[in-house]
Design an enzyme around this catalytic site. Structure first.
Site, PDB file in Angstrom:
ATOM      1  N   ASP A 238       0.924  -1.240   0.039  1.00 46.74           N
ATOM      2  CA  ASP A 238      -0.114  -0.131   0.103  1.00 46.74           C
ATOM      3  C   ASP A 238       0.945   1.210  -0.001  1.00 46.74           C
ATOM      4  O   ASP A 238       2.184   1.184   0.297  1.00 46.74           O
ATOM      5  CB  ASP A 238      -1.107   0.083   1.175  1.00 46.74           C
ATOM      6  CG  ASP A 238      -1.762   1.152   1.432  1.00 46.74           C
ATOM      7  OD1 ASP A 238      -2.309   1.536   0.408  1.00 46.74           O
ATOM      8  OD2 ASP A 238      -1.639   1.805   2.519  1.00 46.74           O
TER       9      ASP A 238
ATOM     10  N   ASP B 249      -0.147   5.021   0.974  1.00 49.27           N
ATOM     11  CA  ASP B 249      -0.339   6.008   1.896  1.00 49.27           C
ATOM     12  C   ASP B 249      -0.482   5.482   3.369  1.00 49.27           C
ATOM     13  O   ASP B 249      -1.229   4.448   3.673  1.00 49.27           O
ATOM     14  CB  ASP B 249      -1.761   6.607   1.802  1.00 49.27           C
ATOM     15  CG  ASP B 249      -1.769   7.450   0.373  1.00 49.27           C
ATOM     16  OD1 ASP B 249      -1.109   8.059   0.178  1.00 49.27           O
ATOM     17  OD2 ASP B 249      -2.913   7.310  -0.375  1.00 49.27           O
TER      18      ASP B 249
HETATM   19  C1  BG6 Z   1      -5.865   5.732  -0.021  1.00 51.03           C
HETATM   20  C2  BG6 Z   1      -5.978   6.465   1.155  1.00 51.03           C
HETATM   21  O1  BG6 Z   1      -4.549   5.174  -0.184  1.00 51.03           O
HETATM   22  O2  BG6 Z   1      -6.315   6.356  -1.108  1.00 51.03           O
HETATM   23  C3  BG6 Z   1      -7.465   6.986   1.526  1.00 51.03           C
HETATM   24  O3  BG6 Z   1      -5.728   5.406   2.355  1.00 51.03           O
HETATM   25  C4  BG6 Z   1      -7.637   7.704   0.232  1.00 51.03           C
HETATM   26  O4  BG6 Z   1      -7.229   7.789   2.590  1.00 51.03           O
HETATM   27  C5  BG6 Z   1      -7.894   6.779  -1.108  1.00 51.03           C
HETATM   28  O5  BG6 Z   1      -8.967   8.171   0.575  1.00 51.03           O
HETATM   29  C6  BG6 Z   1      -7.956   7.616  -2.209  1.00 51.03           C
HETATM   30  O6  BG6 Z   1      -7.279   8.497  -2.528  1.00 51.03           O
HETATM   31  P1  BG6 Z   1      -7.542   9.764  -3.707  1.00 51.03           P
HETATM   32  O7  BG6 Z   1      -6.141  10.345  -3.786  1.00 51.03           O
HETATM   33  O8  BG6 Z   1      -7.904   9.002  -4.926  1.00 51.03           O
HETATM   34  O9  BG6 Z   1      -8.498  10.580  -3.091  1.00 51.03           O
HETATM   35 MG    MG Z   2      -2.565   3.092   3.369  1.00 54.01          MG
END
Ligand code: BG6
Ligand code: MG
Length: 220
Positions: free
Chosen positions: A11, A13
C-alpha cells in the site's frame, strides 16, 4: 525463499510515506467547513478507503446531493494535492528505501496497490516509481478495498499467485482486502487492527528475509 514467496505488494499512503496524514487533514478541513464533527480516531476507519467511500464515512448518515458530494470530494482533493507540493524522497518512511532495494536484490517482484488516484504522482515525487514492477491505483479497478480486486489486479500484472505474495498495509480495509484475496498480510502502524498475519511497527528494523521467515513460520 524465492520458491515460496515471489512478490511484495505495498500500500502507499501510510506504508511507504505518511500521506495518510494529508488525507486526514484534507477531510478534517472539509468537516470543519461543513460543521461536521470529525476526529483522528474516526479517520482511522477511513484509511485505505476510496475518496467516495471516505466521504460516506465522513457524512455519518447525512444526505447530500450528488453535485455537493462531487464538490466536497474535489475540494478535499485540492487540499490534498496542495499538501503534496513539498514532498520529496526525504518523506519516505523510515527503512522503506532500504527495504525495497533489499526485496529487489532478493529476487522478489515489488508492486504498489493503492486506492489513490494520486498514487503515481506521489511515487514520482518520492522518486521510487521506477523501482516497481507494477502499480495498481484508484484507476485500476472498480471495487475498492476492502474488496480484494486491487491486490488481485496488481498480482495479475506481476503474474504471481496471491498465495505467493505478501501485502503490506496500514489500514484495516487493506488487510481485509488482502486476506480475502488470499495473500500473506503484514500490518504496519497503530491503526491496522489485528487481522494481519504479522504486525510490525515499521519497515525500519526488519529485512525481507526476516519478514518471510516470520510469515512462513506462522503458517507452518
Ligand atoms: C488511499 C488512502 O490510499 O487512497 C485513503 O488511504 C484515500 O485515505 C484513498 O481516500 C483515495 O485517494 P485519492 O487520492 O484518490 O483521493
Ligand atoms: Mg494506507
Amino acid at each position: 525463499m524465492a520458491q515460496d514467496i515471489q512478490a511484495f505488494l505495498f500500500d502507499l499512503d501510510g506504508v511507504l510515506t505518511d500521506t495518510a496524514e494529508f488525507h486526514y487533514l484534507g477531510w478534517q478541513r472539509i468537516a470543519d467547513e461543513q460543521g461536521i464533527p470529525f476526529s483522528r480516531e474516526e479517520n482511522d476507519a477511513m484509511r485505505g478507503l476510496s475518496r467516495r467511500d471516505s466521504l460516506t464515512v465522513l457524512l455519518k448518515g447525512r444526505v447530500i446531493d450528488e453535485a455537493t458530494a462531487n464538490d466536497w470530494m474535489a475540494r478535499k482533493n485540492d487540499y490534498y494535492i496542495a499538501s503534496l507540493e513539498h514532498i520529496s524522497p526525504k518523506d519516505l518512511l523510515p527503512g522503506v528505501h532500504d527495504f525495497l532495494l533489499a526485496a529487489k536484490s532478493a529476487g522478489l517482484k515489488v508492486a504498489v496497490g493503492s486506492a489513490s488516484k494520486n498514487a503515481r504522482v506521489v511515487l514520482d515525487k518520492l522518486d521510487i516509481l521506477s523501482l516497481f514492477d507494477a502499480v495498481g491505483d484508484g484507476y485500476s479497478i472498480v471495487n475498492n478495498k476492502p474488496a480484494p480486486d486491487l491486490f488481485l489486479w496488481t498480482a495479475g500484472r506481476l503474474n504471481v499467485n496471491p498465495g505467493r505474495a505478501v501485502v503490506f498495509e496500514d489500514a484495516q480495509a487493506g488487510v481485509a482486502a488482502a486476506n480475502q484475496g488470499g495473500f500473506y498480510t503484514v500490518g504496519l502502524g497503530d491503526a491496522v487492527g489485528d487481522e494481519a498475519n504479522l504486525r510490525l511497527p515499521s519497515l525500519a528494523s526488519v529485512t525481507p528475509h526476516q519478514v518471510i521467515d516470520l510469515l512462513l513460520a506462522g503458517h507452518a
